[in-house]
Write an enzyme that holds these catalytic residues in place. Structure first.
Site, PDB file in Angstrom:
ATOM      1  N   ASP A  68       0.855  -1.184   0.000  1.00 53.45           N
ATOM      2  CA  ASP A  68       0.000   0.000   0.000  1.00 53.45           C
ATOM      3  C   ASP A  68       0.896   1.240   0.000  1.00 53.45           C
ATOM      4  O   ASP A  68       1.532   1.555   1.018  1.00 53.45           O
ATOM      5  CB  ASP A  68      -0.903  -0.022   1.229  1.00 53.45           C
ATOM      6  CG  ASP A  68      -1.868   1.154   1.303  1.00 53.45           C
ATOM      7  OD1 ASP A  68      -1.731   2.104   0.501  1.00 53.45           O
ATOM      8  OD2 ASP A  68      -2.756   1.131   2.171  1.00 53.45           O
ATOM      9  N   ASN A  95       2.694   6.295 -10.329  1.00 54.45           N
ATOM     10  CA  ASN A  95       1.486   6.154 -11.137  1.00 54.45           C
ATOM     11  C   ASN A  95       0.251   5.745 -10.327  1.00 54.45           C
ATOM     12  O   ASN A  95      -0.869   5.978 -10.765  1.00 54.45           O
ATOM     13  CB  ASN A  95       1.735   5.103 -12.224  1.00 54.45           C
ATOM     14  CG  ASN A  95       0.457   4.648 -12.893  1.00 54.45           C
ATOM     15  OD1 ASN A  95      -0.114   5.350 -13.732  1.00 54.45           O
ATOM     16  ND2 ASN A  95      -0.039   3.470 -12.509  1.00 54.45           N
ATOM     17  N   TYR A 159     -10.435  14.420  -6.385  1.00 52.98           N
ATOM     18  CA  TYR A 159      -9.465  13.861  -7.333  1.00 52.98           C
ATOM     19  C   TYR A 159      -8.594  14.965  -7.931  1.00 52.98           C
ATOM     20  O   TYR A 159      -7.360  14.841  -7.974  1.00 52.98           O
ATOM     21  CB  TYR A 159     -10.210  13.115  -8.438  1.00 52.98           C
ATOM     22  CG  TYR A 159      -9.317  12.559  -9.531  1.00 52.98           C
ATOM     23  CD1 TYR A 159      -8.564  11.409  -9.322  1.00 52.98           C
ATOM     24  CD2 TYR A 159      -9.242  13.181 -10.781  1.00 52.98           C
ATOM     25  CE1 TYR A 159      -7.748  10.887 -10.326  1.00 52.98           C
ATOM     26  CE2 TYR A 159      -8.433  12.663 -11.787  1.00 52.98           C
ATOM     27  CZ  TYR A 159      -7.691  11.528 -11.556  1.00 52.98           C
ATOM     28  OH  TYR A 159      -6.884  11.019 -12.547  1.00 52.98           O
ATOM     29  N   ALA A 161      -8.023  17.910  -6.711  1.00 51.63           N
ATOM     30  CA  ALA A 161      -7.188  18.505  -5.659  1.00 51.63           C
ATOM     31  C   ALA A 161      -5.932  17.676  -5.445  1.00 51.63           C
ATOM     32  O   ALA A 161      -4.823  18.209  -5.319  1.00 51.63           O
ATOM     33  CB  ALA A 161      -7.981  18.625  -4.364  1.00 51.63           C
TER      34      ALA A 161
END
Length: 252
Positions: A68, A95, A159, A161
């Site tokens: 994570d 990514n 998203y 932001a």
């Protein structure tokens, strides 16, 4: 591309979409690639099978790195395992990301935190863990943002932001670590990925393809090509740049 032969790259969120295409392109170009995913071992196995079909000799250059990327301990362990395996780190491709379509008034604290942690905090953590190793090799960082960070979009506030933060972080890191490390970013337009497919299932959501001069969305491979350009010596004078392959929908 000879720039990548026997070099080591870490790609986060690398078992689907843009990350998968980027990992495959790097492997085909001769790099060792740490393929990060979060609980997607099946996706990793699929990637290995595709690699065996397209470039069998690259099979010993792929390293699975589950974890994570919004958690510091997981990130530090992931980088340590990769560097121990290859004895170097030449590039980081940040990514990993998620999206959520939701009216601004309905965004919860949990929604906000999940987007910010996955799409922005992960970049912060991965860069902190990778930069000491990249300083030794004169490496590169490419951060994946979004065209929407440049334009904004209704029902994507958290998203956009997060991705806007990725752009600002990219520029600050570029100023702080040049000329040792080249840090750049990419802000893709809509791209054919599982994430875009999932967004298409949300009631009332539609990609405005007719507003894109090219009249189509990008392929993941097209975006990967731009990422490899930024990571290569051909982009040797790019510093803090954000390129946006978007089919002409945003012209700057």
């Amino acid at each position: 591309m000879s720039d990548f032969i026997n070099k080591t790259y870490l790609v986060t969120g690398a078992t689907s979409g843009i990350g998968r295409a980027t990992a495959l392109a790097l492997l085909k170009a001769g790099a060792f690639v740490g393929v990060n995913h979060y609980n997607d071992h099946d996706g990793f196995d699929d990637l290995v099978r595709e690699l065996k079909d397209q470039c069998p000799e690259a099979g010993n250059r792929i390293i699975e790195l589950p974890g994570d990327v919004s958690k510091r301990q997981a990130v530090e362990q992931m980088v340590a395992v990769l560097v121990e395996h290859t004895q170097r780190l030449d590039g980081l491709i940040n990514n990993a990301g998620i999206s959520q379509i939701k009216p601004f008034i309905e965004i919860t604290d949990e929604d906000w935190d999940q987007l910010i942690n996955t799409d922005l905090k992960s970049v912060f953590l991965c860069c902190q863990a990778a930069i000491p190793h990249l300083q030794k090799t004169g490496g590169t960082i490419v951060n994946v943002a979004s065209e929407l960070a440049l334009t904004g979009r209704a029902r994507f506030a958290h998203y956009t932001a997060a991705k806007g933060g990725v752009i600002s972080l990219t520029r600050s890191l570029a100023r702080e670590f040049a000329p040792e490390i080249r840090v750049n970013g990419i802000a893709p337009g809509p791209t054919k990925t599982p994430m875009l497919d999932a967004e298409a299932q949300v009631p009332g959501h539609q990609e405005p393809v007719d507003d894109i001069p090219m009249k189509r969305v990008a392929t993941a491979e097209e975006i990967a090509d731009s990422i490899l350009f930024l990571a290569s010596e051909k982009a040797g004078y790019f510093c803090g740049e954000i390129i946006s392959p978007n089919g002409g929908s945003v012209m700057r």
